[in-house]
Design a protein around this motif. Structure first.
Motif, mmCIF file in Angstrom:
data_model
loop_
_atom_site.group_PDB
_atom_site.id
_atom_site.type_symbol
_atom_site.label_atom_id
_atom_site.label_comp_id
_atom_site.label_asym_id
_atom_site.label_seq_id
_atom_site.Cartn_x
_atom_site.Cartn_y
_atom_site.Cartn_z
ATOM 1 N N UNK A 104 27.480 -5.751 6.256
ATOM 2 C CA UNK A 104 27.265 -4.412 6.823
ATOM 3 C C UNK A 104 28.587 -3.665 6.982
ATOM 4 N N UNK A 105 28.442 -2.408 7.439
ATOM 5 C CA UNK A 105 29.618 -1.526 7.523
ATOM 6 C C UNK A 105 30.688 -2.100 8.465
ATOM 7 N N UNK A 106 30.246 -2.745 9.538
ATOM 8 C CA UNK A 106 31.200 -3.342 10.483
ATOM 9 C C UNK A 106 32.090 -4.356 9.744
ATOM 10 N N UNK A 107 31.472 -5.179 8.897
ATOM 11 C CA UNK A 107 32.243 -6.188 8.153
ATOM 12 C C UNK A 107 33.254 -5.507 7.229
ATOM 13 N N UNK A 108 32.803 -4.440 6.542
ATOM 14 C CA UNK A 108 33.745 -3.780 5.623
ATOM 15 C C UNK A 108 34.883 -3.118 6.417
ATOM 16 N N UNK A 159 36.257 -4.356 9.185
ATOM 17 C CA UNK A 159 37.228 -5.415 9.519
ATOM 18 C C UNK A 159 38.089 -5.715 8.290
ATOM 19 N N UNK A 160 37.423 -5.797 7.134
ATOM 20 C CA UNK A 160 38.171 -6.122 5.908
ATOM 21 C C UNK A 160 39.149 -5.001 5.548
ATOM 22 N N UNK A 218 40.447 -6.289 -0.040
ATOM 23 C CA UNK A 218 39.543 -5.441 -0.803
ATOM 24 C C UNK A 218 38.561 -6.273 -1.626
ATOM 25 N N UNK A 219 37.991 -7.317 -1.013
ATOM 26 C CA UNK A 219 37.172 -8.221 -1.833
ATOM 27 C C UNK A 219 35.932 -7.549 -2.398
ATOM 28 N N UNK A 220 35.346 -6.628 -1.634
ATOM 29 C CA UNK A 220 34.104 -6.029 -2.136
ATOM 30 C C UNK A 220 34.377 -5.204 -3.381
ATOM 31 N N UNK A 231 29.609 -10.132 9.742
ATOM 32 C CA UNK A 231 30.495 -9.202 10.464
ATOM 33 C C UNK A 231 31.003 -9.833 11.768
ATOM 34 N N UNK A 232 30.100 -10.537 12.475
ATOM 35 C CA UNK A 232 30.536 -11.141 13.742
ATOM 36 C C UNK A 232 31.572 -12.228 13.482
ATOM 37 N N UNK A 233 31.353 -13.008 12.417
ATOM 38 C CA UNK A 233 32.304 -14.083 12.114
ATOM 39 C C UNK A 233 33.673 -13.504 11.767
ATOM 40 N N UNK A 234 33.662 -12.415 10.993
ATOM 41 C CA UNK A 234 34.943 -11.780 10.659
ATOM 42 C C UNK A 234 35.619 -11.245 11.922
#
Ligand SMILES: Cc1cc2nc3c(=O)[nH]c(=O)nc-3n(C[C@H](O)[C@H](O)[C@H](O)COP(=O)(O)OP(=O)(O)OC[C@H]3O[C@@H](n4cnc5c(N)ncnc54)[C@H](O)[C@@H]3O)c2cc1C
Length: 395
Positions: A51-55, A57-58, A64-66, A301-304
């Motif tokens: 989700x957007x939250x995960x992106x 954090x990244x 830029x993995x995605x 996202x929570x794990x990140x």
């Protein structure tokens, strides 16, 4: 061999912990390693919805993995902007551009680990924890490949965490059972792939399921597929347990899927409850090892995000010389991670306990937070409603 920290588990939580250490305290990161029992690319049962939250954090980590997944083109990520929630005949839809990117976890986690290795991570693959014991100030870690002395051990080793089992006082875990299978998308039955939408069907709550059935689009680069899954969070553990297998078979048949249940995959989703113990002297837990949220079970996202709190706690421990990690749970609870889990727990109890329409619960969890310009527009229009004369031109 001595290390400052050993992070056990090379999933999103473990790698994010190291990446945040590297961002805020590069010297500490240099003397810290990640131990991973598998060899990348390794499989992980998951819907793969990032989700957007995960992106976010990244992006903050400048990882830029995605994009690289997309550019590589052999492991595309599918962008999904539409979420559809069903509860009997009621349907609610949410739209936000690129709400989720669906990835193959195998590739996503591999790309994340590679990004960390490119920044200097010493990643020990094919190495697993066998034993852990405490000396006066440190921990002795024995793996299948060697013995290490460390000041900090991070348990990022997933739902069935060995670090948690060996180092935390015994507590019964909240493990939500799941089933998932991936089937080719059949346009006569599945609209998710063509419409790039995710369906979350909460109707089985009416039969006592404390969870939902999902249908999400995915792709291995060759076949358009749908991941179909079911979860039962058991936030009300004493209520009768519905026959999850029977419900799932029925839902799959509606889509003309008749695969033998023996071909389904299963892995629990662990959720956090506020009396869970997340730290001991020299040891902290992150990601699934600590626990995620029990309303929808989103955890990438929570794990990140756990990784950031963990890294800050480790840095402070080395700065102050206090390795008790007494305030770690408090740090998690007051961070966005803990606040989100706490909000989702309240919603899960209400919607799976029959006190809230599940579509309202879903909207509360997934509706995008209004940004400040939207809020300003709303405030202004409310002000103009109350003071209509202000809107007329003074000239
Ligand atoms: C069916 C299902 C669907 C899901 N769908 C979604 C979704 O769509 N979106 C979402 O956001 N979340 C989803 N989740 C949740 C998400 O998969 C997890 O929250 C997330 O993977 C947790 O990341 P982690 O790094 O904590 O653990 P993991 O990703 O499990 O990584 C743990 C790592 O530790 C390693 N390890 C384990 N034991 C040892 C050991 N003793 N020594 C060394 N290494 C070890 C493992 O090999 C693994 O690589 C889903 C979960 C399930 C079960």
């Amino acid at each position: 061999m001595d290390y400052s920290a050993i992070i056990v588990g090379g999933g999103p939580a473990g790698i994010s912990t190291w990446l945040h250490l590297q961002k805020y305290a590069p010297q500490l990161a240099e003397s810290s390693i990640v131990i991973e029992k598998a060899i990348f690319p390794r499989d992980k049962l998951c819907g793969g919805g990032v989700c957007i939250w995960a992106t976010d954090v990244l992006t903050k980590l400048k990882v830029d993995v995605l994009t690289s997944l997309k550019v590589d083109n052999n492991v595309p990520s599918l962008s999904v902007s539409d979420l559809e929630f069903r509860f009997g005949k009621e349907i609610d839809r949410l739209h936000q551009p690129n709400y989720f990117r669906f990835v193959k976890r195998q590739d996503f986690d591999h790309a994340l680990a590679k990004a960390a290795v490119n920044r200097g991570l010493e990643l020990h693959e094919d190495e697993m924890i066998i034993d852990l014991f405490r000396t006066q100030n440190n921990l002795m870690v024995t793996t299948n490949k060697g013995k290490y002395t460390v000041q900090v051990l991070v348990g990022g080793d997933g739902a069935l965490s060995t670090v948690r089992k060996k180092m935390m006082p015994f507590q019964k875990r909240h493990l939500a059972p799941t089933f998932q299978l991936i089937a080719p998308s059949d346009p006569d039955y599945d609209s998710e792939f063509n419409k790039r939408k995710t369906v979350v069907d909460l109707t089985p709550i009416k039969e006592g399921l404390q969870g939902y059935v999902w249908h999400v689009p995915c792709s291995n680069g060759k076949t358009d597929s749908i991941a179909h899954g079911i979860v039962d969070f058991r936030v009300w553990p004493d209520r009768p347990r519905p026959d999850m297998k029977k419900i799932f078979i029925r839902e799959l048949r509606k889509r003309n899927i008749h695969q033998d249940p023996k071909t389904w995959s299963s892995h629990p989703i662990p959720w956090y409850s506020e009396d869970d113990i997340l730290s001991q002297p020299n040891v902290i837990l992150v990601g699934d090892a600590a626990g995620i949220e029990p309303a929808f079970g989103g955890g990438i996202h929570l794990s990140l995000a756990y990784g950031e709190v963990a890294a800050q706690s480790i840095i402070d421990a080395f700065r102050t010389g206090d390795f008790s990690f007494q305030d770690y749970t408090q740090r998690i609870q007051s961070h966005q991670v803990g606040q989100h889990i706490s909000k989702c727990t309240r919603i899960a109890r209400a919607m799976y306990g029959g006190k809230m329409n599940p579509l309202d619960g879903a909207r509360e969890v997934f509706a995008p937070e209004p940004d400040s310009s939207t809020m300003m527009r709303e405030l202004l229009s409310r002000y103009l409603e109350l003071h209509p004369q202000s809107s007329s031109d003074p000239e």
